[in-house]
Write a protein that holds these residues in place. Structure first.
Motif, PDB file in Angstrom:
ATOM      1  N   ILE A  46       0.870  -1.117  -0.012  1.00 55.52           N
ATOM      2  CA  ILE A  46      -0.100   0.095   0.034  1.00 55.52           C
ATOM      3  C   ILE A  46       0.820   1.272   0.048  1.00 55.52           C
ATOM      4  O   ILE A  46       0.752   2.342  -0.793  1.00 55.52           O
ATOM      5  CB  ILE A  46      -1.057  -0.081   1.244  1.00 55.52           C
ATOM      6  N   ALA A  47       1.714   1.331   0.854  1.00 51.54           N
ATOM      7  CA  ALA A  47       2.755   2.481   0.991  1.00 51.54           C
ATOM      8  C   ALA A  47       3.594   2.607  -0.319  1.00 51.54           C
ATOM      9  O   ALA A  47       3.645   3.866  -0.934  1.00 51.54           O
ATOM     10  CB  ALA A  47       3.944   2.196   2.010  1.00 51.54           C
ATOM     11  N   ASN A  48       3.926   1.442  -0.877  1.00 52.71           N
ATOM     12  CA  ASN A  48       4.890   1.532  -2.116  1.00 52.71           C
ATOM     13  C   ASN A  48       3.761   2.274  -3.351  1.00 52.71           C
ATOM     14  O   ASN A  48       4.433   3.147  -4.145  1.00 52.71           O
ATOM     15  CB  ASN A  48       5.242   0.287  -2.659  1.00 52.71           C
ATOM     16  N   HIS A  49       2.544   1.805  -3.318  1.00 56.96           N
ATOM     17  CA  HIS A  49       1.893   2.441  -4.167  1.00 56.96           C
ATOM     18  C   HIS A  49       1.646   4.086  -4.310  1.00 56.96           C
ATOM     19  O   HIS A  49       1.749   4.668  -5.165  1.00 56.96           O
ATOM     20  CB  HIS A  49       0.237   1.695  -4.531  1.00 56.96           C
ATOM     21  N   TYR A  50       1.295   4.253  -3.095  1.00 52.36           N
ATOM     22  CA  TYR A  50       1.260   5.897  -2.812  1.00 52.36           C
ATOM     23  C   TYR A  50       2.662   6.274  -3.233  1.00 52.36           C
ATOM     24  O   TYR A  50       2.521   7.703  -3.499  1.00 52.36           O
ATOM     25  CB  TYR A  50       0.752   6.099  -1.004  1.00 52.36           C
ATOM     26  N   HIS A  51       3.592   5.797  -2.644  1.00 53.84           N
ATOM     27  CA  HIS A  51       5.002   6.379  -3.089  1.00 53.84           C
ATOM     28  C   HIS A  51       5.361   6.601  -4.477  1.00 53.84           C
ATOM     29  O   HIS A  51       5.940   7.563  -4.847  1.00 53.84           O
ATOM     30  CB  HIS A  51       6.236   5.633  -2.189  1.00 53.84           C
ATOM     31  N   THR A  52       4.795   5.604  -5.186  1.00 52.57           N
ATOM     32  CA  THR A  52       5.492   5.828  -6.516  1.00 52.57           C
ATOM     33  C   THR A  52       4.466   5.511  -7.687  1.00 52.57           C
ATOM     34  O   THR A  52       4.947   5.757  -8.986  1.00 52.57           O
ATOM     35  CB  THR A  52       6.373   4.189  -6.693  1.00 52.57           C
ATOM     36  N   HIS A  53       3.113   5.116  -7.614  1.00 51.39           N
ATOM     37  CA  HIS A  53       2.563   5.053  -8.520  1.00 51.39           C
ATOM     38  C   HIS A  53       0.916   5.665  -8.503  1.00 51.39           C
ATOM     39  O   HIS A  53       0.158   5.574  -9.212  1.00 51.39           O
ATOM     40  CB  HIS A  53       2.082   3.306  -8.815  1.00 51.39           C
ATOM     41  N   ASN A  54       0.778   6.564  -7.501  1.00 50.66           N
ATOM     42  CA  ASN A  54      -0.602   6.915  -7.291  1.00 50.66           C
ATOM     43  C   ASN A  54      -0.964   7.800  -8.144  1.00 50.66           C
ATOM     44  O   ASN A  54      -0.462   9.021  -8.685  1.00 50.66           O
ATOM     45  CB  ASN A  54      -0.562   7.545  -5.753  1.00 50.66           C
ATOM     46  N   ALA A  55      -2.260   7.577  -8.685  1.00 51.85           N
ATOM     47  CA  ALA A  55      -2.998   8.408  -9.543  1.00 51.85           C
ATOM     48  C   ALA A  55      -4.369   7.702 -10.023  1.00 51.85           C
ATOM     49  O   ALA A  55      -4.676   6.612  -9.563  1.00 51.85           O
ATOM     50  CB  ALA A  55      -2.220   8.658 -11.199  1.00 51.85           C
TER      51      ALA A  55
END
Length: 413
Positions: A46-55
Motif C-alpha cells: 500500500i505504501a509503495n503504491h502511494y509513494h511511486t504509482h498513485n493516480a
C-alpha cells in the motif's frame, strides 16, 4: 497440538501490533471475526503504491494513471482467481460485504419485482435488513429459514419455503458470525436452483479459512470484505455470474460507470465498471490482492487447519467452566464461538477481560434475530486467527475463570 507448514513465531513477526500491551498486559487479540490485523507485507504494498504509482484509474493517458490502472486491474485478476471466477469481469469492487449485498438487493431487486427472498435465521444484519427492506417495499414475502436445536440450518424448512412460496433468491452466510456454523453450500445451491431461485453467499466470515470456488459451486453471487482477511478496510468484493451482471441495472450513478450521457438519457459501461461509480478504492483493491498473496504464502490449508485446532481447543476449555454456556453445537464450526455467562452482563465480562489485555467481542454481533432465538440477550464471542497461540487461549480461559469468580450474578443489574 498439531503441526503446521509455517513457523508461528515468524508469522507473528509480520504483525507488530501483536507485540503491544493493553492495560499494561500483553495483547491477546481474539476479535478476528470483526477485523483481522494487517501484515507488514500488505502495508508495504500500500505504501509503495502511494509513494511511486498513485493516480486516479481509468481516467488518464499519462504514465502514473496507466500504471495505477494496471495494478488495479491486476488486483481484479488476483481476486477472480482467488474466488474461482470464470473471468475478471465477474469481480466488482465495493466498500465491503455490506455494500456488496446492498448492491445486489437494489440492482437485482429493481429487475425482479415479483419475487420474494429467503434468508436464514443466522444472518448478520447486513444480509438480513437489505432483503427485509426490499421485500417491504415490494410487498413480497421475506422467508426466514429456521435453525435446529444444534444451530444448523433446517434444509427441510428451506425446501418447503422454496416449494410453497415465490422465492427468487436465497441469501445465506457461509459461516455464522455468532455460532460459527458452516453451512452446506452445495446442498443449498442445488436446492435453490432446483426451484429456480438464485443464491447469494455472504462469505465474510469464511473467506480466510473456508476457501470457495464460486464457478464450481455455481453460486450466483458471493460477497466478502478485505478487513476479514488481513487486508485493508473499506474494500470489498462482489462476485456475480457474468450473465447476471450483464442483465441487472446499476443503482449508483456517477463518473466512469457512464458510457454516453446527454440531456435525455445515459448509457452505461459493461460490468464490472457499471457498478463502480466514482473513484474506486483502487489502493484498497491493490492491498486486498496483496493480502491474498500473503495468505497463499502462509498456506491456505495450513491456516484452515491451525484455526480449526485453535477453535476446538478453545471450545473444549470454555465448556469446562461452570456457569459458562457455549452456544450451539453445529456439525461443523469455524472461525468463532459465542457463549453466555450465567447471570453476568456480557459487556462486563468483555470489559474485565480487556482489563487484562484480552480483546473479545460482546453484544448481539449484529445478529439480533439469532441471538433472540438462543434465549439470551447478548453474547461474548471469541474468534482466533492463525497468528494466535494456544498460550493466548490459555490466558483468555484463565482470565474468564477469574472473571466468573469475581463477577457474581448478585452484582448484576
Amino acid at each position: 497440538m498439531g503441526k503446521f507448514e509455517f513457523d508461528i513465531a515468524r508469522v507473528r513477526s509480520d504483525f507488530p501490533i501483536l507485540d503491544r500491551k493493553v492495560n499494561r498486559c500483553p495483547l491477546v487479540y481474539l476479535d478476528n471475526a470483526a477485523t483481522t490485523h494487517v501484515p507488514d507485507q500488505v502495508l508495504a504494498v500500500i505504501a509503495n503504491h502511494y509513494h511511486t504509482h498513485n493516480a486516479n484509474v481509468h481516467r488518464g493517458a499519462h504514465t502514473l494513471s496507466l500504471e495505477a490502472t494496471g495494478y488495479f486491474e491486476k488486483a481484479r485478476e488476483r481476486v477472480a482467481e482467488f474466488v474461482g471466477a470464470n473471468r475478471k469481469s465477474e469481480v466488482v469492487f465495493t466498500r465491503g460485504t455490506t455494500d456488496s449485498i446492498n448492491l445486489v438487493a437494489q440492482s437485482w431487486g429493481a429487475a425482479n419485482r415479483k419475487s420474494g427472498v429467503a434468508v436464514t435465521a443466522m444472518e448478520h444484519h447486513s444480509n438480513f435488513i437489505p432483503w427485509q427492506q426490499l421485500c417491504r417495499a415490494r410487498r413480497k414475502k421475506l422467508g426466514v429459514v429456521p435453525l435446529d436445536s444444534s444451530g444448523d440450518l433446517d434444509l427441510d424448512a428451506l425446501e418447503v419455503m422454496l416449494r410453497k412460496d415465490d422465492i427468487g433468491l436465497v441469501a445465506v452466510t457461509q459461516v455464522s458470525n455468532v455460532l460459527g456454523t458452516v453451512n452446506p453450500l452445495r446442498d443449498i445451491v442445488e436446492l435453490a436452483h432446483r426451484f429456480g431461485a438464485l443464491v447469494l453467499i455472504d462469505a465474510a466470515q469464511a473467506v480466510r479459512h473456508e476457501a470457495i470456488q464460486a464457478h464450481e459451486l455455481e453460486c450466483d453471487f458471493l460477497c466478502f470484505s478485505g478487513h476479514k482477511m488481513m487486508g485493508p478496510t473499506g474494500i470489498g468484493v462482489l462476485y456475480g455470474k457474468a450473465s447476471l451482471l450483464e442483465k441487472i441495472p446499476p443503482f449508483a450513478f456517477g463518473g466512469e460507470m457512464a458510457d454516453r450521457v446527454d440531456a435525455i438519457r445515459s448509457t452505461f459501461q459493461p460490468a464490472p465498471l457499471k457498478f463502480e461509480a466514482g473513484t474506486p478504492n483502487y489502493v484498497g483493491a491493490i492491498g486486498l490482492a496483496a493480502s491474498i498473496d500473503y495468505l497463499k504464502g502462509v498456506g491456505l490449508s495450513a491456516i484452515r487447519l491451525r484455526e480449526q485446532e485453535l477453535l476446538r481447543y478453545a471450545e473444549k476449555r470454555i465448556r469446562s467452566i461452570s456457569e459458562v454456556r457455549v452456544l450451539g453445537s453445529p456439525k461443523r464450526r469455524a472461525g468463532c464461538l459465542s457463549f453466555a455467562v450465567e447471570g453476568r452482563n456480557p459487556f462486563d465480562v468483555a470489559a474485565m477481560l480487556d482489563a487484562q489485555g484480552i480483546a473479545v467481542r460482546s453484544g448481539s454481533m449484529c445478529a439480533q434475530p439469532l441471538v433472540k432465538n438462543l434465549d439470551v440477550a447478548q453474547v461474548v464471542r471469541i474468534s482466533p486467527a492463525f497468528y494466535n497461540t494456544f498460550e493466548e487461549l490459555d490466558a483468555c480461559i484463565a482470565a474468564l475463570e477469574e472473571t466468573v469468580a469475581m463477577l457474581p450474578p448478585a452484582l448484576q443489574g
